[in-house]
Design a protein around this motif. Structure first.
Motif, PDB file in Angstrom:
ATOM      1  N   LEU A 214       0.716  -1.132  -0.044  1.00 15.50           N
ATOM      2  CA  LEU A 214      -0.180   0.046   0.082  1.00 15.50           C
ATOM      3  C   LEU A 214       0.825   1.222   0.135  1.00 15.50           C
ATOM      4  CD1 LEU A 214      -2.789   1.154   0.500  1.00 15.50           C
ATOM      5  CD2 LEU A 214      -2.461   1.194   2.950  1.00 15.50           C
ATOM      6  N   VAL A 215       0.939   1.979  -1.141  1.00 15.98           N
ATOM      7  CA  VAL A 215       1.410   3.196  -1.129  1.00 15.98           C
ATOM      8  C   VAL A 215       0.658   4.502  -0.726  1.00 15.98           C
ATOM      9  CG1 VAL A 215       3.004   4.820  -2.544  1.00 15.98           C
ATOM     10  CG2 VAL A 215       3.034   2.348  -2.959  1.00 15.98           C
ATOM     11  N   LEU A 216       1.203   5.200   0.231  1.00 16.30           N
ATOM     12  CA  LEU A 216       0.145   6.367   0.523  1.00 16.30           C
ATOM     13  C   LEU A 216       1.009   7.641   0.117  1.00 16.30           C
ATOM     14  CD1 LEU A 216      -0.618   5.635   4.088  1.00 16.30           C
ATOM     15  CD2 LEU A 216      -2.320   5.216   2.175  1.00 16.30           C
ATOM     16  N   SER A 217       0.188   8.790  -0.243  1.00 15.04           N
ATOM     17  CA  SER A 217       0.949   9.931  -0.347  1.00 15.04           C
ATOM     18  C   SER A 217      -0.069  10.975  -0.094  1.00 15.04           C
ATOM     19  CB  SER A 217       1.032   9.914  -1.876  1.00 15.04           C
ATOM     20  OG  SER A 217       1.623  11.336  -2.544  1.00 15.04           O
ATOM     21  N   ASP A 218       0.387  11.823   0.865  1.00 11.45           N
ATOM     22  CA  ASP A 218      -0.532  13.016   1.383  1.00 11.45           C
ATOM     23  C   ASP A 218      -1.762  12.359   1.933  1.00 11.45           C
ATOM     24  OD1 ASP A 218       1.746  14.796   0.951  1.00 11.45           O
ATOM     25  OD2 ASP A 218       0.817  15.048  -1.190  1.00 11.45           O
ATOM     26  N   GLY A 219      -1.608  11.121   2.418  1.00  8.51           N
ATOM     27  CA  GLY A 219      -3.007  10.661   3.230  1.00  8.51           C
ATOM     28  C   GLY A 219      -3.875   9.692   2.165  1.00  8.51           C
ATOM     29  N   GLU A 220      -3.507   9.685   1.132  1.00  5.84           N
ATOM     30  CA  GLU A 220      -4.470   9.050   0.125  1.00  5.84           C
ATOM     31  C   GLU A 220      -3.814   7.906  -0.429  1.00  5.84           C
ATOM     32  OE1 GLU A 220      -6.926  12.590  -2.005  1.00  5.84           O
ATOM     33  OE2 GLU A 220      -4.986  12.318  -2.730  1.00  5.84           O
ATOM     34  N   VAL A 221      -4.675   6.855  -0.757  1.00  7.19           N
ATOM     35  CA  VAL A 221      -3.894   5.811  -1.445  1.00  7.19           C
ATOM     36  C   VAL A 221      -3.181   5.961  -3.039  1.00  7.19           C
ATOM     37  CG1 VAL A 221      -4.464   3.287  -2.169  1.00  7.19           C
ATOM     38  CG2 VAL A 221      -5.360   4.051  -0.110  1.00  7.19           C
ATOM     39  N   ALA A 222      -2.181   6.004  -3.142  1.00  6.79           N
ATOM     40  CA  ALA A 222      -1.659   6.162  -4.485  1.00  6.79           C
ATOM     41  C   ALA A 222      -1.528   4.967  -5.260  1.00  6.79           C
ATOM     42  CB  ALA A 222      -0.125   6.868  -4.255  1.00  6.79           C
ATOM     43  N   LEU A 223      -1.097   3.862  -4.477  1.00  2.00           N
ATOM     44  CA  LEU A 223      -1.208   2.514  -5.276  1.00  2.00           C
ATOM     45  C   LEU A 223      -1.427   1.371  -4.042  1.00  2.00           C
ATOM     46  CD1 LEU A 223       2.369   2.768  -6.985  1.00  2.00           C
ATOM     47  CD2 LEU A 223       0.120   2.898  -7.953  1.00  2.00           C
ATOM     48  N   TRP A 224      -2.048   0.432  -4.713  1.00  2.00           N
ATOM     49  CA  TRP A 224      -2.326  -0.801  -3.908  1.00  2.00           C
ATOM     50  C   TRP A 224      -2.467  -2.014  -4.817  1.00  2.00           C
ATOM     51  CZ3 TRP A 224      -2.328  -3.585   0.186  1.00  2.00           C
ATOM     52  CH2 TRP A 224      -3.534  -4.635   0.273  1.00  2.00           C
ATOM     53  N   GLY A 225      -1.364  -2.906  -4.654  1.00  2.00           N
ATOM     54  CA  GLY A 225      -1.200  -4.094  -5.264  1.00  2.00           C
ATOM     55  C   GLY A 225       0.040  -5.010  -5.182  1.00  2.00           C
ATOM     56  N   THR A 226       0.434  -6.015  -5.775  1.00  2.00           N
ATOM     57  CA  THR A 226       1.408  -6.690  -5.626  1.00  2.00           C
ATOM     58  C   THR A 226       2.983  -6.059  -5.848  1.00  2.00           C
ATOM     59  OG1 THR A 226       1.721  -7.553  -8.041  1.00  2.00           O
ATOM     60  CG2 THR A 226       0.024  -8.863  -6.590  1.00  2.00           C
ATOM     61  N   PRO A 227       3.852  -6.795  -5.503  1.00  2.00           N
ATOM     62  CA  PRO A 227       5.142  -6.047  -5.591  1.00  2.00           C
ATOM     63  C   PRO A 227       5.457  -5.692  -6.994  1.00  2.00           C
ATOM     64  CG  PRO A 227       5.534  -7.626  -3.954  1.00  2.00           C
ATOM     65  CD  PRO A 227       3.937  -7.642  -4.490  1.00  2.00           C
ATOM     66  N   SER A 228       5.282  -6.613  -7.983  1.00  2.00           N
ATOM     67  CA  SER A 228       5.524  -6.498  -9.419  1.00  2.00           C
ATOM     68  C   SER A 228       4.330  -5.304  -9.879  1.00  2.00           C
ATOM     69  CB  SER A 228       4.946  -7.769 -10.034  1.00  2.00           C
ATOM     70  OG  SER A 228       6.025  -8.629  -9.922  1.00  2.00           O
ATOM     71  N   GLU A 229       3.177  -5.401  -9.442  1.00  2.00           N
ATOM     72  CA  GLU A 229       2.247  -4.127  -9.952  1.00  2.00           C
ATOM     73  C   GLU A 229       2.810  -2.558  -9.605  1.00  2.00           C
ATOM     74  OE1 GLU A 229      -1.956  -7.021  -9.999  1.00  2.00           O
ATOM     75  OE2 GLU A 229      -1.207  -5.795  -8.310  1.00  2.00           O
ATOM     76  N   VAL A 230       3.205  -2.653  -8.444  1.00  2.00           N
ATOM     77  CA  VAL A 230       3.630  -1.493  -7.836  1.00  2.00           C
ATOM     78  C   VAL A 230       4.849  -1.170  -8.419  1.00  2.00           C
ATOM     79  CG1 VAL A 230       4.505  -0.406  -5.511  1.00  2.00           C
ATOM     80  CG2 VAL A 230       2.416  -1.636  -5.483  1.00  2.00           C
ATOM     81  N   ALA A 231       5.887  -1.860  -8.473  1.00  2.00           N
ATOM     82  CA  ALA A 231       7.325  -1.702  -9.236  1.00  2.00           C
ATOM     83  C   ALA A 231       6.808  -1.089 -10.650  1.00  2.00           C
ATOM     84  CB  ALA A 231       8.074  -2.703  -9.338  1.00  2.00           C
ATOM     85  N   ASP A 232       5.963  -1.792 -11.515  1.00  2.19           N
ATOM     86  CA  ASP A 232       5.580  -1.471 -12.797  1.00  2.19           C
ATOM     87  C   ASP A 232       5.091   0.071 -12.951  1.00  2.19           C
ATOM     88  OD1 ASP A 232       5.436  -2.153 -15.738  1.00  2.19           O
ATOM     89  OD2 ASP A 232       3.143  -1.683 -15.217  1.00  2.19           O
ATOM     90  N   ARG A 233       4.231   0.245 -11.965  1.00  2.00           N
ATOM     91  CA  ARG A 233       3.495   1.581 -11.799  1.00  2.00           C
ATOM     92  C   ARG A 233       4.527   2.631 -11.507  1.00  2.00           C
ATOM     93  NH1 ARG A 233      -1.878   1.961 -10.783  1.00  2.00           N
ATOM     94  NH2 ARG A 233      -1.404   4.320 -10.628  1.00  2.00           N
ATOM     95  N   LEU A 234       5.362   2.359 -10.502  1.00  4.58           N
ATOM     96  CA  LEU A 234       6.311   3.347  -9.914  1.00  4.58           C
ATOM     97  C   LEU A 234       7.337   3.660 -11.094  1.00  4.58           C
ATOM     98  CD1 LEU A 234       6.839   2.413  -6.256  1.00  4.58           C
ATOM     99  CD2 LEU A 234       6.027   4.419  -7.206  1.00  4.58           C
ATOM    100  N   VAL A 235       7.863   2.758 -12.081  1.00  2.88           N
ATOM    101  CA  VAL A 235       8.638   2.823 -12.949  1.00  2.88           C
ATOM    102  C   VAL A 235       8.073   4.072 -14.036  1.00  2.88           C
ATOM    103  CG1 VAL A 235       9.642   2.022 -15.006  1.00  2.88           C
ATOM    104  CG2 VAL A 235      10.023   1.078 -12.842  1.00  2.88           C
ATOM    105  N   ARG A 236       6.848   3.678 -14.292  1.00  5.49           N
ATOM    106  CA  ARG A 236       6.242   4.696 -15.137  1.00  5.49           C
ATOM    107  C   ARG A 236       5.515   6.171 -14.499  1.00  5.49           C
ATOM    108  NH1 ARG A 236       1.292   2.635 -16.320  1.00  5.49           N
ATOM    109  NH2 ARG A 236       1.448   0.782 -15.018  1.00  5.49           N
ATOM    110  N   ASP A 237       5.126   5.985 -13.390  1.00  7.86           N
ATOM    111  CA  ASP A 237       4.639   7.240 -12.642  1.00  7.86           C
ATOM    112  C   ASP A 237       5.417   7.644 -11.461  1.00  7.86           C
ATOM    113  OD1 ASP A 237       3.203   9.530 -12.239  1.00  7.86           O
ATOM    114  OD2 ASP A 237       1.442   8.303 -11.987  1.00  7.86           O
TER     115      ASP A 237
END
Length: 279
Positions: A214-237
């Motif tokens: 679960l990735v939080l940013s300023d109190g909101e859920v920025a991302l929620w997923g498996t490690p692979s899903e989160v890594a893929d999203r963070l690379v792009r955004d």
């Protein structure tokens, strides 16, 4: 059965010039045997969320339900929630108070009314689970090393047989060996069916050990997923305050050069892909 967090909001100093929204509609789920890491920049709401999970902070809006029991229920229900959800603070000095390791670890079971014979069994089982020798029971916790105090703090929580363990930055202040030992102990607890909620700023550690992130940013859920899903999203955004692991960044740089390597944070996997390309 699980911890279910639904549309959780929390505002500090409401109605004053210092009003601050710490959580904004946070939702996620932690099941027995899962490892959920909560990551985010300083001030993202991680610690506030951790304190909601065992009812230390009650919901202002939204719900936290532990195995079907709301943290916003009666005192009896709240007591049962706190028996099921053990919370370990970032600095163990904040929760250690007894004169001996034995009394520290025994406090929880005694508080829940276990007979003394059962308390003794639970104390030694908890010490074994965190890798502390029986010979340490007479020691003063404050005279131990930082890593040992951390393990005493965890033992004092798991001695009450919680279903879930919430740890707020448990590796803070530990050296590399201490971190490795702590992660190994947490994986062992997870294998026994204990759900682990790991509050951390260390994205690389979260990617390596979690079942979901679960990735939080300023109190909101920025991302929620498996490690692979989160890594893929963070690379792009990319998200402010989160540092992409160096191996993952290298993989991205290689892909930008049209090299067919996977987006991975695992050094061995990336090295294997490069070796395979070279024939």
């Amino acid at each position: 059965m699980s911890i279910e967090v639904s549309e959780l909001h929390h505002v500090y100093h409401r109605g004053t010039p210092l009003e601050y929204h710490s959580l904004r509609g946070v939702s996620f789920e932690l099941s027995p045997g899962d490892w959920v890491s909560v990551v985010g920049h300083t001030g993202s709401g991680k610690s506030t969320l951790a304190q909601h999970l065992n009812g230390l902070i009650r919901p202002q809006r939204g719900r936290v339900v532990v195995d079907g029991i709301s943290t916003d229920g009666s005192p009896k229900e709240l007591r049962e929630v706190r028996r099921r959800v053990g919370l370990v603070f970032q600095f163990p000095e904040q929760q250690l108070f007894a004169d001996t390791v034995y009394d520290e670890v025994a406090f929880g079971p005694r508080n829940w009314g276990f007979p003394e014979e059962e308390v003794r069994r639970l104390v030694f089982e908890a010490l074994e689970a965190v890798g502390l020798p029986e010979s340490m029971v007479a020691s003063n916790p404050m005279g131990l090393s930082g890593g040992q105090r951390r393990r005493v703090a965890i033992a004092s929580v798991i001695s009450s047989n919680p279903a879930y363990l919430v740890l707020d930055e448990p590796t803070a202040g530990l050296d590399a060996r201490g971190i490795e030992e702590l992660i190994s102990r947490l994986n062992s607890l997870r294998s026994r069916g204990i759900g682990v909620c790991h509050i951390t700023h260390d994205l690389e550690m979260a990617l390596e050990h979690s079942s979901r992130i679960l990735v939080l940013s300023d109190g909101e859920v920025a991302l929620w997923g498996t490690p692979s899903e989160v890594a893929d999203r963070l690379v792009r955004d990319p998200i402010r305050g989160l540092v992409v692991p160096s191996v993952l960044q290298l993989a991205l740089d290689l892909r930008r050069r049209d090299l067919p390597v996977p987006l991975t944070w695992e050094p061995g996997r990336l090295a294997g892909a490069i070796k395979e390309m070279r024939g």
